[in-house]
Design a protein around this motif. Structure first.
Motif, PDB file in Angstrom:
ATOM      1  N   LEU A 490      -8.979  11.873  -1.603  1.00  0.00           N
ATOM      2  CA  LEU A 490      -8.175  12.763  -2.443  1.00  0.00           C
ATOM      3  C   LEU A 490      -8.124  12.284  -3.888  1.00  0.00           C
ATOM      4  O   LEU A 490      -7.097  12.373  -4.573  1.00  0.00           O
ATOM      5  N   GLY A 491      -9.247  11.765  -4.363  1.00  0.00           N
ATOM      6  CA  GLY A 491      -9.344  11.339  -5.759  1.00  0.00           C
ATOM      7  C   GLY A 491      -8.856   9.941  -6.032  1.00  0.00           C
ATOM      8  O   GLY A 491      -8.939   9.475  -7.176  1.00  0.00           O
ATOM      9  N   ASN A 492      -8.350   9.223  -5.036  1.00  0.00           N
ATOM     10  CA  ASN A 492      -7.866   7.846  -5.219  1.00  0.00           C
ATOM     11  C   ASN A 492      -8.889   6.878  -4.647  1.00  0.00           C
ATOM     12  O   ASN A 492      -9.036   6.783  -3.430  1.00  0.00           O
ATOM     13  N   LYS A 493      -9.583   6.170  -5.519  1.00  0.00           N
ATOM     14  CA  LYS A 493     -10.649   5.276  -5.084  1.00  0.00           C
ATOM     15  C   LYS A 493     -10.100   4.176  -4.184  1.00  0.00           C
ATOM     16  O   LYS A 493      -9.169   3.465  -4.541  1.00  0.00           O
ATOM     17  N   GLY A 494     -10.705   4.039  -3.022  1.00  0.00           N
ATOM     18  CA  GLY A 494     -10.340   2.979  -2.087  1.00  0.00           C
ATOM     19  C   GLY A 494      -9.112   3.251  -1.254  1.00  0.00           C
ATOM     20  O   GLY A 494      -8.741   2.411  -0.428  1.00  0.00           O
ATOM     21  N   VAL A 495      -8.451   4.394  -1.443  1.00  0.00           N
ATOM     22  CA  VAL A 495      -7.240   4.712  -0.684  1.00  0.00           C
ATOM     23  C   VAL A 495      -7.605   5.730   0.388  1.00  0.00           C
ATOM     24  O   VAL A 495      -7.597   6.938   0.150  1.00  0.00           O
ATOM     25  N   LEU A 496      -7.949   5.224   1.546  1.00  0.00           N
ATOM     26  CA  LEU A 496      -8.343   6.079   2.662  1.00  0.00           C
ATOM     27  C   LEU A 496      -7.152   6.314   3.592  1.00  0.00           C
ATOM     28  O   LEU A 496      -6.148   5.583   3.521  1.00  0.00           O
ATOM     29  N   PRO A 497      -7.240   7.327   4.448  1.00  0.00           N
ATOM     30  CA  PRO A 497      -6.179   7.512   5.440  1.00  0.00           C
ATOM     31  C   PRO A 497      -5.930   6.240   6.252  1.00  0.00           C
ATOM     32  O   PRO A 497      -6.866   5.501   6.560  1.00  0.00           O
ATOM     33  N   ARG A 498      -4.663   5.996   6.536  1.00  0.00           N
ATOM     34  CA  ARG A 498      -4.160   4.818   7.251  1.00  0.00           C
ATOM     35  C   ARG A 498      -4.126   3.568   6.378  1.00  0.00           C
ATOM     36  O   ARG A 498      -3.824   2.479   6.868  1.00  0.00           O
ATOM     37  N   SER A 499      -4.465   3.701   5.068  1.00  0.00           N
ATOM     38  CA  SER A 499      -4.268   2.572   4.156  1.00  0.00           C
ATOM     39  C   SER A 499      -2.774   2.300   4.023  1.00  0.00           C
ATOM     40  O   SER A 499      -1.952   3.216   4.102  1.00  0.00           O
ATOM     41  N   MET A 500      -2.422   1.042   3.792  1.00  0.00           N
ATOM     42  CA  MET A 500      -1.015   0.660   3.712  1.00  0.00           C
ATOM     43  C   MET A 500      -0.711   0.017   2.371  1.00  0.00           C
ATOM     44  O   MET A 500      -1.598  -0.555   1.723  1.00  0.00           O
ATOM     45  N   TYR A 501       0.540   0.126   1.983  1.00  0.00           N
ATOM     46  CA  TYR A 501       0.988  -0.421   0.694  1.00  0.00           C
ATOM     47  C   TYR A 501       2.419  -0.903   0.853  1.00  0.00           C
ATOM     48  O   TYR A 501       3.286  -0.153   1.317  1.00  0.00           O
ATOM     49  N   ALA A 502       2.670  -2.157   0.494  1.00  0.00           N
ATOM     50  CA  ALA A 502       4.011  -2.731   0.555  1.00  0.00           C
ATOM     51  C   ALA A 502       4.682  -2.553  -0.794  1.00  0.00           C
ATOM     52  O   ALA A 502       4.194  -3.053  -1.812  1.00  0.00           O
ATOM     53  N   VAL A 503       5.784  -1.833  -0.818  1.00  0.00           N
ATOM     54  CA  VAL A 503       6.516  -1.545  -2.051  1.00  0.00           C
ATOM     55  C   VAL A 503       7.769  -2.410  -2.085  1.00  0.00           C
ATOM     56  O   VAL A 503       8.637  -2.284  -1.218  1.00  0.00           O
ATOM     57  N   GLU A 504       7.865  -3.274  -3.071  1.00  0.00           N
ATOM     58  CA  GLU A 504       9.038  -4.133  -3.204  1.00  0.00           C
ATOM     59  C   GLU A 504      10.170  -3.369  -3.888  1.00  0.00           C
ATOM     60  O   GLU A 504       9.938  -2.585  -4.813  1.00  0.00           O
ATOM     61  N   CYS A 505      11.388  -3.616  -3.451  1.00  0.00           N
ATOM     62  CA  CYS A 505      12.549  -2.936  -4.019  1.00  0.00           C
ATOM     63  C   CYS A 505      13.777  -3.794  -3.759  1.00  0.00           C
ATOM     64  O   CYS A 505      13.697  -4.886  -3.188  1.00  0.00           O
ATOM     65  N   TYR A 506      14.927  -3.299  -4.168  1.00  0.00           N
ATOM     66  CA  TYR A 506      16.176  -3.999  -3.893  1.00  0.00           C
ATOM     67  C   TYR A 506      16.605  -3.752  -2.447  1.00  0.00           C
ATOM     68  O   TYR A 506      16.191  -2.776  -1.811  1.00  0.00           O
ATOM     69  N   ALA A 507      17.448  -4.634  -1.951  1.00  0.00           N
ATOM     70  CA  ALA A 507      17.866  -4.541  -0.551  1.00  0.00           C
ATOM     71  C   ALA A 507      18.601  -3.237  -0.279  1.00  0.00           C
ATOM     72  O   ALA A 507      18.370  -2.580   0.740  1.00  0.00           O
ATOM     73  N   ASP A 508      19.489  -2.828  -1.184  1.00  0.00           N
ATOM     74  CA  ASP A 508      20.235  -1.593  -0.952  1.00  0.00           C
ATOM     75  C   ASP A 508      19.334  -0.376  -0.981  1.00  0.00           C
ATOM     76  O   ASP A 508      19.586   0.621  -0.296  1.00  0.00           O
ATOM     77  N   GLU A 509      18.244  -0.414  -1.759  1.00  0.00           N
ATOM     78  CA  GLU A 509      17.315   0.709  -1.797  1.00  0.00           C
ATOM     79  C   GLU A 509      16.560   0.834  -0.474  1.00  0.00           C
ATOM     80  O   GLU A 509      16.343   1.947   0.022  1.00  0.00           O
ATOM     81  N   ALA A 510      16.164  -0.291   0.099  1.00  0.00           N
ATOM     82  CA  ALA A 510      15.495  -0.251   1.399  1.00  0.00           C
ATOM     83  C   ALA A 510      16.445   0.276   2.477  1.00  0.00           C
ATOM     84  O   ALA A 510      16.034   1.044   3.360  1.00  0.00           O
ATOM     85  N   ILE A 511      17.707  -0.119   2.409  1.00  0.00           N
ATOM     86  CA  ILE A 511      18.690   0.369   3.381  1.00  0.00           C
ATOM     87  C   ILE A 511      18.898   1.872   3.205  1.00  0.00           C
ATOM     88  O   ILE A 511      18.979   2.625   4.188  1.00  0.00           O
TER      89      ILE A 511
END
Length: 797
Positions: A490-511
């Protein structure tokens, strides 16, 4: 009719609003709370067994992925299974009283209260929520027979202290609206969205907008089909505009959506008329009403067509400008003319659009002036046939709010039903944006350690995104078959279906995201065992205060949970032994093993809590560059632990970034034998001679001969003097050669070049040479000082 009159005013004056009020489809309770929608006692204990069962069902493959990525065990990169993670949910909140402010950091000088939120298992969260609601609905006043009622619910929970700052109130607002799960109006939601986005290094900033926003038509590519620089991409801007209310479903003022709204409402009127006929009602009350309806339809259609003609004319002018610019550029650059062809094609389409609108308007005018035409074709069918011509999009947007595309056309469901209070929190809207714009889904929410300081347990949040497949349709033997394309990026080089990405955030945002997605928040079992076994109970004093403020005049009973603020709907709890709660900030001294197992307040960006020398704060005594340089040799640098490197970074004035998390340091160290992410941050800030030695050694390890030769060739005079000094010391130590004079000369030479430099941590040429001292002047000065010393010695002798 009144409906058509409202629509006409909508088009004429540019105002839009909702016409249909329906039940909100997402008004079910969260997985760990009780519904607050009803004031009846019978509905305050809604059965959430199904929700708890759904929450307990956790995909084992997802749990393995979370364990492999976020586990603190060292073997996670070799395919082995990491630590076990415990699923938790939001249980309640507590306000801690900080007893000793004088001995604590100055951060708490202005306030002595620390907000703490608690996490527990879904079953225990359910029990504490039920007990809280039951207590608020029970009359415990002195005149009541039930005044001795005291809830006995006790749970074990993990405390998460929220950093004491101006954002603490905003954090509770976002969490409370997500917890309550009550649909919000657009104005209220937009105010909360601004609180969510205006947070540095939070979830909104860290999502992969630039690299994961789908671009199927490759609009964010240059002429050579290369992806443009991330700072020029539009993904984050589109998400911000969506959060600020752009392209709100059912509320768009684009001409296409206005036409569709009329179309959908006409269909609904037809359905209502059919229902009246089926029930034997008279649908024609008077001929005058039919005439008014016809006039209204004609006026509305003419106004829409006139707007379409104006838009088409403006678009033609824009296309003509593009053709002129392309023609001029082609003549100057002697190009191939491809830009001219493309601009001309767009101009032709614009002219066709104008011709269609003018033809439709002429047809409508002729019908309006010919009575026979009115009799041969009903007004509604005529309007419908004209409106259908403008509902097709040649270039539909890939997702809602995409820049450079026409506005997304809403479906009938989105236009008339989903547009009414569609979201209950910013996190719920963010989930929709992630689903549409990033073509991804949140498969896990995690709390992980964030502090590199030894003995400090600080928890931060993280989301695990997974790219969804691209659903496509093909026809085989006349039958339509849907399938998932696992090779479409979908136009994103190297980003295929089932690719994963860890997004860091604050604890309250994850909750908050976990509650919005109706999923648990995962915590490593070791952390849960160390810090998550605190026994808590309902805070009766705080609950009585709420009952006193919101209860009836006759008795202290909260009849309706809707009368409470969103924050007060969260169960108020307190630990049985408050000594297990930590009010210490990351970096403060650890006095016992118990303190090392308590979750601390994150504050790694403030260096005041870390021991070590600091540059003077007075501007009159400060040099142009910081002279703080604790690492004197490559050997000293190699002996630094991650804890020491983190503390050193926080002491350096030149460090303005954010420390990486232990997971990132661990993964970068295990992926190769080169420098870790922590080294990459610290190496550019240490002495330039140490940095060059480190890079030479790294290049030799990689067998990069050319890089080694380049680094040695570009060595500074100070670097050469230090190498001569090291060589002289090694010869004296290993060979027994008397190199006292050579060592003295090399030391003097190294000190001379050090005195010349304004900043020894930067390479030569990295800043203006006029900030350095002149070598001839410094040599003459040192020689004069040496002669004066010798004269004083002769005088004394």
């Amino acid at each position: 009719m009144i409906l058509l009159a409202l629509l006409l005013s909508l088009v004429l004056f540019g105002y839009t609003n909702s016409f249909t009020i329906v039940d909100h489809p997402l008004s079910s309770t969260r997985c760990n709370i009780i519904s607050f929608a009803s004031a009846d006692d019978s509905e305050s204990s809604i059965d959430t067994t199904k929700n708890r069962a759904d929450l307990r069902y956790i995909d084992e493959s997802i749990q393995r992925q979370i364990s492999n990525i976020f586990s603190s065990s060292s073997g996670q990169l070799d395919g082995s299974i990491g630590s076990t993670f415990v699923p938790l949910s939001f249980a309640g909140r507590h306000k801690t009283q900080k007893i000793d402010n004088e001995q604590s950091s100055s951060v708490f000088a202005s306030s002595s209260n620390i907000e703490t939120i608690f996490l527990s298992t879904p079953e225990q969260c359910q029990s504490i929520s039920e007990a809280y609601i039951q207590y608020l609905k029970t009359d415990t006043s002195s005149s009541s027979k039930s005044n001795t009622y005291k809830p006995s619910t006790t749970i074990k929970a993990l405390p998460i202290p929220i950093s004491q700052s101006s954002y603490t109130t905003n954090t509770l607002k976002l969490l409370s609206t997500t917890y309550t799960n009550q649909p919000l109006s657009k104005s209220v939601l937009l105010s909360l969205n601004s609180l969510f986005t205006n947070r540095d290094n939070g979830l909104y900033d860290n999502l992969p907008w630039s690299t994961w926003s789908i671009d199927p038509q490759l609009t964010e590519r240059d002429a050579a089909n290369n992806t443009i620089d991330e700072k020029y991409t539009m993904g984050k801007r589109v998400a911000y505009q969506r959060l600020m209310g752009k392209d709100w479903q059912g509320r768009s003022l684009s001409l296409g959506n206005l036409i569709l709204k009329v179309r959908y409402l006409l269909e609904r009127d037809d359905d209502d008329d059919d229902d009246d006929i089926d029930k034997g009602r008279d649908t024609d009350d008077s001929g005058e009403e039919d005439t008014d309806d016809s006039d209204m339809l004609y006026s509305l259609s003419k106004r829409l067509l006139q707007l379409e003609i104006k838009e088409a004319q403006m678009y033609i002018a824009e296309c003509e400008q593009r053709v002129a610019i392309a023609t001029n550029n082609n003549e100057e650059d002697d190009g191939t003319g491809s830009d001219i062809d493309e601009a001309t094609e767009q101009l032709d389409k614009a002219r066709e659009r104008l011709q269609l609108a003018e033809t439709s308007l002429d047809e409508l005018n002729k019908t309006d002036n010919t009575s026979s035409s009115k009799q041969s074709k009903t007004p509604q069918s005529l309007v419908t046939s004209i409106l259908d011509k403008f509902t097709k999009q040649d270039n539909p947007p890939p997702y809602r709010g995409a820049i450079g595309y026409p506005a997304k056309q809403d479906t009938k469901q989105e236009m008339l039903e989903d547009s009414v209070l569609p979201y209950s929190s910013p996190y719920e809207l963010l989930l929709e944006i992630i689903d549409e714009q990033l073509n991804s889904k949140v498969i896990g929410c995690v709390l992980e350690p964030t502090s590199l300081i030894e003995g400090n347990l600080v928890l931060g949040g993280a989301l695990l995104l997974q790219r969804k497949g691209v659903v496509k349709t093909t026809s085989i033997s006349g039958e339509s078959i849907s399938y998932t394309d696992d090779d479409d990026e979908l136009g994103n080089k190297g980003v295929l279906p089932r690719s994963m990405y860890a997004v860091e955030c604050y604890a309250d945002e994850a909750i908050g995201m976990a509650m919005a997605a109706n999923m648990p928040i995962f915590v490593e079992e070791d952390i849960h065992t160390r810090a998550g076994q605190i026994e808590v109970e309902l805070d009766i004093e705080q609950a009585d205060s709420i009952k006193e403020d919101n209860g009836n005049e006759e008795n202290q009973v909260v009849e309706s949970m809707d009368s409470l603020s969103f924050t007060n709907r969260i169960p108020l709890v307190r630990p049985i032994d408050e000594s297990y709660l930590s009010s210490q900030v990351e970096g403060e001294r650890i006095s016992s093993e118990k303190e090392s197992n308590q979750v601390r307040i994150p504050l790694t960006t403030n260096p005041d809590f870390f021991d070590g020398s600091q540059a003077p704060s007075s501007s009159s005594s400060r040099s142009v560059f910081s002279t703080f340089n604790p690492v004197k040799s490559l050997g000293e640098y190699d002996e630094l632990t991650d804890d020491a490197k983190a503390r050193l970074l926080l002491k350096l004035e030149s460090f303005t970034g954010q420390l990486p998390r232990p997971r990132a340091v661990r993964m970068s160290s295990n992926s190769n034998n080169g420098p870790s992410i922590l080294d990459e941050m610290l190496i550019p800030l240490v002495d330039e001679t140490i940095r060059r030695q480190y890079r030479i050694r790294d290049a030799e390890r990689r067998n990069d001969i050319q890089e080694v030769e380049r680094l040695r060739k570009e060595a500074s005079p100070r670097q050469e003097a230090l190498e001569r000094l090291q060589q002289a010391k090694e010869e004296e130590e290993l060979l027994g050669i008397d190199n006292e004079e050579a060592i003295r000369l090399a030391e003097e030479e190294a000190e001379l070049y050090k005195a010349l430099r304004a900043d020894i941590t930067q390479d030569e040429g990295a800043y203006s040479q006029y900030l350095d001292r002149d070598e001839w002047y410094e040599r003459e000065t040192q020689a004069r000082i040496q002669r004066e010393r010798e004269r004083q010695l002769r005088k004394k002798s």
